[in-house]
Motif scaffolding. Structure first.
Motif, mmCIF file in Angstrom:
data_model
loop_
_atom_site.group_PDB
_atom_site.id
_atom_site.type_symbol
_atom_site.label_atom_id
_atom_site.label_comp_id
_atom_site.label_asym_id
_atom_site.label_seq_id
_atom_site.Cartn_x
_atom_site.Cartn_y
_atom_site.Cartn_z
ATOM 1 N N ALA A 4 67.722 3.433 4.242
ATOM 2 C CA ALA A 4 66.500 4.389 4.057
ATOM 3 C C ALA A 4 66.154 4.791 2.930
ATOM 4 O O ALA A 4 65.043 5.594 2.675
ATOM 5 N N MET A 5 66.901 4.735 1.932
ATOM 6 C CA MET A 5 66.833 5.383 0.489
ATOM 7 C C MET A 5 65.906 4.206 -0.066
ATOM 8 O O MET A 5 66.273 3.257 -0.498
ATOM 9 N N LEU A 9 73.237 16.194 -1.580
ATOM 10 C CA LEU A 9 72.879 15.878 -3.256
ATOM 11 C C LEU A 9 73.107 17.164 -4.178
ATOM 12 O O LEU A 9 72.795 17.610 -4.679
ATOM 13 N N LEU A 61 79.913 14.913 -6.598
ATOM 14 C CA LEU A 61 79.113 13.503 -6.707
ATOM 15 C C LEU A 61 78.581 13.895 -8.036
ATOM 16 O O LEU A 61 78.316 13.045 -9.061
ATOM 17 N N THR A 77 67.877 6.774 -7.478
ATOM 18 C CA THR A 77 66.466 7.527 -7.066
ATOM 19 C C THR A 77 65.595 6.394 -7.670
ATOM 20 O O THR A 77 64.459 6.016 -6.903
ATOM 21 N N TYR A 97 73.637 8.232 -12.716
ATOM 22 C CA TYR A 97 73.735 7.702 -11.598
ATOM 23 C C TYR A 97 72.902 8.252 -10.500
ATOM 24 O O TYR A 97 72.151 7.505 -9.814
ATOM 25 N N TYR A 144 62.119 5.295 -5.870
ATOM 26 C CA TYR A 144 60.995 6.265 -6.101
ATOM 27 C C TYR A 144 60.212 5.812 -7.468
ATOM 28 O O TYR A 144 59.383 6.678 -7.664
ATOM 29 N N LEU A 191 63.146 15.709 3.388
ATOM 30 C CA LEU A 191 63.175 15.041 4.549
ATOM 31 C C LEU A 191 64.500 14.503 4.970
ATOM 32 O O LEU A 191 64.638 14.906 6.526
ATOM 33 N N CYS A 192 64.973 13.989 4.447
ATOM 34 C CA CYS A 192 66.342 13.284 4.512
ATOM 35 C C CYS A 192 67.570 14.219 4.183
ATOM 36 O O CYS A 192 68.516 14.133 4.890
ATOM 37 N N HIS A 193 67.476 14.533 2.790
ATOM 38 C CA HIS A 193 68.605 15.097 2.217
ATOM 39 C C HIS A 193 68.742 16.607 2.411
ATOM 40 O O HIS A 193 69.577 17.459 1.855
ATOM 41 N N ALA A 237 71.391 10.795 5.557
ATOM 42 C CA ALA A 237 71.422 10.800 3.874
ATOM 43 C C ALA A 237 72.527 11.698 3.300
ATOM 44 O O ALA A 237 72.572 12.746 3.836
ATOM 45 N N PRO A 238 73.182 11.416 2.496
ATOM 46 C CA PRO A 238 74.363 12.068 1.795
ATOM 47 C C PRO A 238 74.007 13.340 1.145
ATOM 48 O O PRO A 238 72.678 13.588 0.814
ATOM 49 N N LEU A 296 68.518 18.697 -10.030
ATOM 50 C CA LEU A 296 69.703 18.637 -9.026
ATOM 51 C C LEU A 296 70.973 18.838 -9.731
ATOM 52 O O LEU A 296 71.783 19.807 -9.131
HETATM 53 C C1 HEC Z 1 63.974 8.455 4.160
HETATM 54 C C2 HEC Z 1 65.204 9.364 4.062
HETATM 55 C C3 HEC Z 1 65.388 9.428 2.518
HETATM 56 C C4 HEC Z 1 64.494 10.138 1.723
HETATM 57 C C5 HEC Z 1 63.150 10.589 1.876
HETATM 58 C C6 HEC Z 1 65.295 10.247 0.436
HETATM 59 N N1 HEC Z 1 66.582 9.480 0.661
HETATM 60 FE FE1 HEC Z 1 68.136 9.466 -0.835
HETATM 61 N N2 HEC Z 1 69.196 8.562 0.476
HETATM 62 C C7 HEC Z 1 69.027 8.154 1.633
HETATM 63 C C8 HEC Z 1 70.006 7.350 2.235
HETATM 64 C C9 HEC Z 1 70.155 7.185 3.616
HETATM 65 C C10 HEC Z 1 71.102 7.400 1.301
HETATM 66 C C11 HEC Z 1 72.220 6.673 1.516
HETATM 67 C C12 HEC Z 1 72.216 5.168 1.266
HETATM 68 C C13 HEC Z 1 73.240 4.209 1.400
HETATM 69 O O1 HEC Z 1 73.774 3.895 2.510
HETATM 70 O O2 HEC Z 1 74.046 4.055 0.247
HETATM 71 C C14 HEC Z 1 70.583 8.075 -0.063
HETATM 72 C C15 HEC Z 1 71.381 8.202 -1.104
HETATM 73 C C16 HEC Z 1 70.748 8.918 -2.273
HETATM 74 C C17 HEC Z 1 71.664 8.834 -3.552
HETATM 75 C C18 HEC Z 1 72.726 8.582 -3.850
HETATM 76 C C19 HEC Z 1 73.809 9.539 -3.224
HETATM 77 C C20 HEC Z 1 75.261 9.447 -3.320
HETATM 78 O O3 HEC Z 1 76.105 10.199 -2.601
HETATM 79 O O4 HEC Z 1 75.531 8.291 -3.632
HETATM 80 C C21 HEC Z 1 70.707 9.746 -4.244
HETATM 81 C C22 HEC Z 1 70.943 10.115 -5.783
HETATM 82 C C23 HEC Z 1 69.373 9.970 -3.643
HETATM 83 N N3 HEC Z 1 69.498 9.546 -2.267
HETATM 84 C C24 HEC Z 1 68.464 10.650 -4.130
HETATM 85 C C25 HEC Z 1 67.133 11.050 -3.549
HETATM 86 C C26 HEC Z 1 66.232 11.611 -4.006
HETATM 87 C C27 HEC Z 1 66.022 12.552 -5.521
HETATM 88 C C28 HEC Z 1 65.090 11.759 -3.174
HETATM 89 C C29 HEC Z 1 63.700 12.277 -3.352
HETATM 90 C C30 HEC Z 1 62.807 11.690 -4.608
HETATM 91 C C31 HEC Z 1 65.651 11.052 -1.909
HETATM 92 N N4 HEC Z 1 66.800 10.502 -2.202
HETATM 93 C C32 HEC Z 1 64.636 10.651 -0.877
HETATM 94 C C33 HEC Z 1 67.830 8.636 2.434
HETATM 95 C C34 HEC Z 1 66.644 9.343 1.750
#
Ligand code: HEC
Ligand code: HEC
Length: 358
Positions: A94-95, A68, A73, A86, A81, A98, A51-53, A65-66, A118
Motif C-alpha cells: 500500500a506504500m 514513523l 527506525l 517515501t 532511508y 510520493y 491516513l495510514c501512518h 503501515a509501520p 519526521l
Molecule cells: C495507503 C497507506 C499509506 C500511506 C497513505 C502512506 N504509507 Fe508509508 N507505508 C505504508 C505501508 C503499508 C508501509 C510498509 C510497506 C512494506 O510492507 O514494506 C509503509 C512504509 C513506509 C516507510 C518505511 C517505514 C519502515 O519502517 O521501514 C516510510 C518511511 C513511509 N511509509 C513513509 C510515508 C510517508 C512520509 C507518507 C506520506 C507522504 C506515507 N508513508 C504514506 C502505507 C502507507
C-alpha cells in the motif's frame, strides 16, 4: 548510511540528492526547520501520510503501515532511508511512491522537509553511524530461524503479512546489513516488533541478517513515462451497458468478483482509483480514473455522473483511501457508490485485468 541509501536512487537523482542531503549525512541532525517549513511539513504529513501512518505518526491507522516515530527506525535509517522509502514507495504494497517523478504529489524539496520534520518530531538527537560492511552469517541457519520466529508476521517468503515486506527488493536495496541487524536486535519501540538481542545469540542475529540479504533480487529506479488520466466524458465504462446488480456488504463493500464479472459483461459503471496518483500511473484496473485520497472533493465531485451510475472505488489498503473518497461522494449526495472489498492487491493476485504503466 547515506551512501548506502543512495544506491537505490536513479542516476539523475543521485547528483541532486547528494547535494541536497550533503551535510545531513553526519550523525547530527541537520539545522532545525524554520517554523514555516515545519508547519508546511506537518500539513503535508496530515494530508498525505496520516491516513495510514496515523495522525501522530504512531502507525497502524490503516493497512499495518509501520510507525514513523520509533527512534530505532529514525536513528538507524536516517534521512536517506526515510527519503527513499517515501520517494520510491514499495511497489506491490500500500506504500505508494510520493515523488513527483512517478506522478506522486511531492516535489523533492517538500519531501526533504517532510523527512526532516519526521526526524525532528521523533526526538532523536543523533543518527547512528552504522558500519556499511556486509554482515556474514550462516544463511541456512538464518532461514530456519526466520521460519521459526519471524514468518508469522513477515510472511513465509518475506512478503509481509501484518508487518513490512522484508524480502521487498526496494527495501533491501535501500538498507545496509547493519540497519537490518539493528532492527532485529533492538526492535521498534511501541510496535509489535520486539528486540531479539536478549533472545538470540550474536551468530543467530548475523544468520538472520545474512538470510534476509540473500533474498535481495536487485532493484533500480524504474524509467517512467507518465500518462494522462481519462477526461470527464470518458469516465463511464460501457455507457450503453446494463446496470450491474451489486450486492453490498454493510451497505458499503462490493466483492471484487462481482466487479470483475460486471466488467466482463460490459456493464455500465465508473471505476475510481483512490490511491496516490503514482500508483495509478504504475498499474490500475483498466478504465479506472485516478481520484487520489488527498484530492479535495470540490475538484472531482462535479465530474461524477449523478444519474445513479454505479461508482466503484478501490485502493490497496483496501478500505482506507477508498473509504475517504466514498465518504466524500456520499456526503455530496451521489447515490450508488461502493468500495471493492478486497482491494487492488488481491484483485491483481487473482489475475483479474490490470493495465500496467511503469
Ligand atoms: C495507503 C497507506 C499509506 C500511506 C497513505 C502512506 N504509507 Fe508509508 N507505508 C505504508 C505501508 C503499508 C508501509 C510498509 C510497506 C512494506 O510492507 O514494506 C509503509 C512504509 C513506509 C516507510 C518505511 C517505514 C519502515 O519502517 O521501514 C516510510 C518511511 C513511509 N511509509 C513513509 C510515508 C510517508 C512520509 C507518507 C506520506 C507522504 C506515507 N508513508 C504514506 C502505507 C502507507
Ligand atoms: C509479532 C510480529 C512480528 C514478529 C514475530 C517479528 N516482527 Fe519484525 N516487525 C514487525 C512489525 C510490525 C514491524 C514494523 C514495526 C514498525 O516500525 O512499526 C517489524 C519490523 C521489522 C524490521 C524493520 C523493517 C523496516 O521496514 O524498517 C525488520 C528488519 C524485522 N522486523 C525483522 C524481523 C525478524 C528477522 C524477525 C524474527 C526474528 C521478526 N522481525 C519478527 C512484526 C514482527
Amino acid at each position: 548510511m547515506i551512501e548506502v541509501s543512495l544506491r537505490a536512487f536513479g542516476k539523475i537523482q543521485l547528483f541532486a540528492m547528494s547535494l541536497l542531503l550533503a551535510g545531513m549525512a553526519m550523525a547530527h541532525l541537520p539545522t532545525p526547520l524554520e517554523a514555516e517549513e515545519a508547519a508546511e511539513a506537518a500539513a503535508n504529513y496530515q494530508r498525505y501520510c496520516a491516513l495510514c501512518h496515523g495522525n501522530d505518526r504512531e502507525g497502524y491507522a490503516a493497512d499495518n503501515a509501520p510507525s514513523l516515530r520509533s527512534r530505532s527506525l529514525i536513528a538507524s535509517g536516517g534521512l536517506g532511508y526515510l527519503y527513499s522509502a517515501t520517494y520510491y514507495g514499495r511497489p506491490g504494497t500500500a506504500m505508494a511512491a510520493y515523488g513527483s517523478q512517478f506522478g506522486g504529489p511531492l516535489e523533492q524539496s517538500d519531501l526533504i522537509n517532510l523527512v526532516r520534520w519526521l526526524a525532528e518530531e521523533s526526538g532523536v538527537e543523533e543518527f547512528l553511524s552504522l558500519p556499511r560492511e556486509p554482515i556474514k552469517g550462516d544463511i541456512s541457519l538464518g532461514a530456519e530461524l526466520y521460519q521459526r520466529d519471524c514468518a508469522s508476521c513477515h510472511g513465509a517468503e518475506g512478503e509481509g503479512i501484518d508487518a513490512p515486506a522484508l524480502a521487498h527488493p526496494m527495501f533491501l536495496s535501500s538498507v545496509s546489513d547493519a540497519f537490518i541487524r539493528y532492527a532485529i536486535a533492538y526492535g521498534r519501540e511501541d510496535t509489535p516488533m520486539i528486540g531479539y538481542a536478549e533472545l538470540l545469540e550474536d551468530e543467530e542475529l548475523d544468520a538472520l541478517t545474512a538470510f534476509l540479504r540473500s533474498r535481495a533480487s536487485g532493484w533500480d529506479a524504474p524509467e517512467v513515462a507518465l500518462r494522462s488520466p481519462p477526461e470527464a466524458h470518458e469516465y463511464i465504462l460501457h455507457p450503453n451497458g446494463e446496470t450491474p446488480a451489486f450486492e453490498l456488504r454493510e451497505g458499503r463493500f462490493v466483492a471484487a468478483e462481482s466487479v470483475e464479472q460486471a466488467m466482463r459483461l460490459g456493464q455500465r459503471m465508473v471505476l475510481l482509483d483512490a490511491r496516490a496518483m503514482s500508483d495509478w500511473q504504475r498499474a490500475h484496473i483498466p478504465g479506472a480514473v485516478p481520484v487520489p485520497y488527498y484530492r479535495e472533493p470540490e475538484r472531482f465531485i462535479g465530474d461524477m455522473p449523478d444519474d445513479g451510475t454505479w461508482i466503484i472505488v478501490y485502493c490497496a489498503c483496501p478500505h482506507a483511501a477508498s473509504g475517504r473518497v466514498v465518504d466524500a461522494l456520499r456526503a455530496h449526495g451521489i447515490p450508488n457508490t461502493a468500495i471493492i472489498d478486497e482491494g487492488v492487491i488481491v484483485w491483481t493476485q487473482r489475475g483479474y485485468p490490470i493495465q500496467a504503466g511503469w
